[in-house]
Design a protein around this motif. Structure first.
Motif, PDB file in Angstrom:
ATOM      1  N   ASP A   4      33.484  13.881 -51.484  1.00 28.06           N
ATOM      2  CA  ASP A   4      33.776  14.248 -52.875  1.00 28.06           C
ATOM      3  C   ASP A   4      35.229  13.989 -53.246  1.00 28.06           C
ATOM      4  O   ASP A   4      35.507  13.541 -54.369  1.00 28.06           O
ATOM      5  CB  ASP A   4      33.437  15.719 -53.126  1.00 28.06           C
ATOM      6  CG  ASP A   4      31.942  15.977 -53.192  1.00 28.06           C
ATOM      7  OD1 ASP A   4      31.171  14.995 -53.297  1.00 28.06           O
ATOM      8  OD2 ASP A   4      31.550  17.158 -53.143  1.00 28.06           O
ATOM      9  N   HIS A   5      36.168  14.245 -52.358  1.00 25.30           N
ATOM     10  CA  HIS A   5      37.582  14.063 -52.685  1.00 25.30           C
ATOM     11  C   HIS A   5      37.904  12.585 -52.946  1.00 25.30           C
ATOM     12  O   HIS A   5      38.757  12.280 -53.777  1.00 25.30           O
ATOM     13  CB  HIS A   5      38.490  14.658 -51.603  1.00 25.30           C
ATOM     14  CG  HIS A   5      38.433  13.941 -50.284  1.00 25.30           C
ATOM     15  ND1 HIS A   5      39.222  12.866 -49.990  1.00 25.30           N
ATOM     16  CD2 HIS A   5      37.668  14.169 -49.202  1.00 25.30           C
ATOM     17  CE1 HIS A   5      38.940  12.445 -48.761  1.00 25.30           C
ATOM     18  NE2 HIS A   5      37.998  13.232 -48.265  1.00 25.30           N
ATOM     19  N   GLU A   6      37.199  11.669 -52.281  1.00 28.87           N
ATOM     20  CA  GLU A   6      37.416  10.243 -52.541  1.00 28.87           C
ATOM     21  C   GLU A   6      36.849   9.850 -53.903  1.00 28.87           C
ATOM     22  O   GLU A   6      37.456   9.062 -54.633  1.00 28.87           O
ATOM     23  CB  GLU A   6      36.793   9.388 -51.436  1.00 28.87           C
ATOM     24  CG  GLU A   6      37.539   9.444 -50.131  1.00 28.87           C
ATOM     25  CD  GLU A   6      36.947   8.521 -49.082  1.00 28.87           C
ATOM     26  OE1 GLU A   6      36.326   7.504 -49.443  1.00 28.87           O
ATOM     27  OE2 GLU A   6      37.112   8.832 -47.884  1.00 28.87           O
ATOM     28  N   ILE A   7      35.703  10.382 -54.229  1.00 27.34           N
ATOM     29  CA  ILE A   7      35.096  10.112 -55.543  1.00 27.34           C
ATOM     30  C   ILE A   7      35.990  10.653 -56.650  1.00 27.34           C
ATOM     31  O   ILE A   7      36.258   9.966 -57.636  1.00 27.34           O
ATOM     32  CB  ILE A   7      33.687  10.727 -55.628  1.00 27.34           C
ATOM     33  CG1 ILE A   7      32.749  10.005 -54.642  1.00 27.34           C
ATOM     34  CG2 ILE A   7      33.139  10.651 -57.058  1.00 27.34           C
ATOM     35  CD1 ILE A   7      31.401  10.658 -54.477  1.00 27.34           C
ATOM     36  N   THR A   8      36.485  11.866 -56.482  1.00 26.09           N
ATOM     37  CA  THR A   8      37.370  12.485 -57.463  1.00 26.09           C
ATOM     38  C   THR A   8      38.646  11.665 -57.643  1.00 26.09           C
ATOM     39  O   THR A   8      39.113  11.476 -58.774  1.00 26.09           O
ATOM     40  CB  THR A   8      37.707  13.934 -57.045  1.00 26.09           C
ATOM     41  OG1 THR A   8      36.484  14.667 -56.915  1.00 26.09           O
ATOM     42  CG2 THR A   8      38.591  14.606 -58.064  1.00 26.09           C
ATOM     43  N   ALA A   9      39.197  11.165 -56.554  1.00 26.38           N
ATOM     44  CA  ALA A   9      40.418  10.348 -56.623  1.00 26.38           C
ATOM     45  C   ALA A   9      40.157   9.052 -57.382  1.00 26.38           C
ATOM     46  O   ALA A   9      40.973   8.634 -58.216  1.00 26.38           O
ATOM     47  CB  ALA A   9      40.940  10.055 -55.223  1.00 26.38           C
ATOM     48  N   LYS A  10      39.031   8.409 -57.126  1.00 27.56           N
ATOM     49  CA  LYS A  10      38.690   7.161 -57.833  1.00 27.56           C
ATOM     50  C   LYS A  10      38.418   7.422 -59.313  1.00 27.56           C
ATOM     51  O   LYS A  10      38.775   6.629 -60.178  1.00 27.56           O
ATOM     52  CB  LYS A  10      37.486   6.476 -57.180  1.00 27.56           C
ATOM     53  CG  LYS A  10      37.801   5.851 -55.851  1.00 27.56           C
ATOM     54  CD  LYS A  10      38.824   4.733 -56.018  1.00 27.56           C
ATOM     55  CE  LYS A  10      39.118   4.052 -54.714  1.00 27.56           C
ATOM     56  NZ  LYS A  10      40.159   3.021 -54.847  1.00 27.56           N
ATOM     57  N   GLN A  11      37.786   8.548 -59.623  1.00 28.31           N
ATOM     58  CA  GLN A  11      37.554   8.904 -61.021  1.00 28.31           C
ATOM     59  C   GLN A  11      38.876   9.114 -61.750  1.00 28.31           C
ATOM     60  O   GLN A  11      39.031   8.683 -62.901  1.00 28.31           O
ATOM     61  CB  GLN A  11      36.685  10.160 -61.121  1.00 28.31           C
ATOM     62  CG  GLN A  11      35.244   9.917 -60.760  1.00 28.31           C
ATOM     63  CD  GLN A  11      34.430  11.202 -60.702  1.00 28.31           C
ATOM     64  OE1 GLN A  11      34.929  12.268 -60.350  1.00 28.31           O
ATOM     65  NE2 GLN A  11      33.149  11.085 -61.042  1.00 28.31           N
ATOM     66  N   ALA A  12      39.837   9.749 -61.099  1.00 35.92           N
ATOM     67  CA  ALA A  12      41.158   9.960 -61.697  1.00 35.92           C
ATOM     68  C   ALA A  12      41.865   8.623 -61.917  1.00 35.92           C
ATOM     69  O   ALA A  12      42.504   8.414 -62.955  1.00 35.92           O
ATOM     70  CB  ALA A  12      42.005  10.870 -60.809  1.00 35.92           C
ATOM     71  N   GLU A  13      41.732   7.720 -60.961  1.00 40.65           N
ATOM     72  CA  GLU A  13      42.330   6.388 -61.100  1.00 40.65           C
ATOM     73  C   GLU A  13      41.710   5.628 -62.268  1.00 40.65           C
ATOM     74  O   GLU A  13      42.419   5.030 -63.081  1.00 40.65           O
ATOM     75  CB  GLU A  13      42.126   5.605 -59.798  1.00 40.65           C
ATOM     76  CG  GLU A  13      42.711   4.216 -59.809  1.00 40.65           C
ATOM     77  CD  GLU A  13      42.444   3.462 -58.518  1.00 40.65           C
ATOM     78  OE1 GLU A  13      42.652   2.231 -58.530  1.00 40.65           O
ATOM     79  OE2 GLU A  13      42.032   4.068 -57.512  1.00 40.65           O
ATOM     80  N   LEU A  14      40.385   5.668 -62.376  1.00 44.81           N
ATOM     81  CA  LEU A  14      39.703   5.012 -63.488  1.00 44.81           C
ATOM     82  C   LEU A  14      40.087   5.632 -64.826  1.00 44.81           C
ATOM     83  O   LEU A  14      40.233   4.925 -65.830  1.00 44.81           O
ATOM     84  CB  LEU A  14      38.191   5.071 -63.295  1.00 44.81           C
ATOM     85  CG  LEU A  14      37.626   4.160 -62.222  1.00 44.81           C
ATOM     86  CD1 LEU A  14      36.158   4.482 -61.962  1.00 44.81           C
ATOM     87  CD2 LEU A  14      37.786   2.705 -62.620  1.00 44.81           C
ATOM     88  N   ASP A  15      40.260   6.944 -64.857  1.00 43.39           N
ATOM     89  CA  ASP A  15      40.667   7.639 -66.079  1.00 43.39           C
ATOM     90  C   ASP A  15      42.035   7.156 -66.543  1.00 43.39           C
ATOM     91  O   ASP A  15      42.242   6.894 -67.735  1.00 43.39           O
ATOM     92  CB  ASP A  15      40.665   9.150 -65.844  1.00 43.39           C
ATOM     93  CG  ASP A  15      40.851   9.931 -67.120  1.00 43.39           C
ATOM     94  OD1 ASP A  15      40.198   9.591 -68.129  1.00 43.39           O
ATOM     95  OD2 ASP A  15      41.650  10.888 -67.110  1.00 43.39           O
ATOM     96  N   LYS A  16      42.962   6.997 -65.605  1.00 45.00           N
ATOM     97  CA  LYS A  16      44.297   6.492 -65.951  1.00 45.00           C
ATOM     98  C   LYS A  16      44.224   5.060 -66.459  1.00 45.00           C
ATOM     99  O   LYS A  16      44.903   4.698 -67.430  1.00 45.00           O
ATOM    100  CB  LYS A  16      45.224   6.574 -64.742  1.00 45.00           C
ATOM    101  CG  LYS A  16      45.654   7.974 -64.402  1.00 45.00           C
ATOM    102  CD  LYS A  16      46.562   8.001 -63.186  1.00 45.00           C
ATOM    103  CE  LYS A  16      46.874   9.425 -62.782  1.00 45.00           C
ATOM    104  NZ  LYS A  16      47.726   9.486 -61.598  1.00 45.00           N
TER     105      LYS A  16
END
Length: 55
Positions: A4-16
């Motif tokens: 989950d922490h990797e998915i959350t990190a990628k989602q944050a990157e995509l959001d930026k």
């Protein structure tokens, strides 16, 4: 399975990346972007990911 922490990190990157794109070029669903991506068959799939309810 991806943690989950990797998915959350990628989602944050995509959001930026999305925020940066939309600040420079406007909404993906805008007329200008529709014209710019007119030859891209995946454009409407990309548009479906943009949440417009908050706007």
């Amino acid at each position: 399975m991806t943690p989950d922490h990797e998915i959350t990190a990628k989602q944050a990157e995509l959001d930026k990346l999305y925020d940066s794109f939309s600040a420079k070029y406007g909404l993906i669903n805008s007329k200008g972007n529709r014209l710019a991506f007119s030859d891209d068959s995946s454009y409407y799939l990309l548009c479906s990911l943009e949440v417009l309810d908050d706007i």
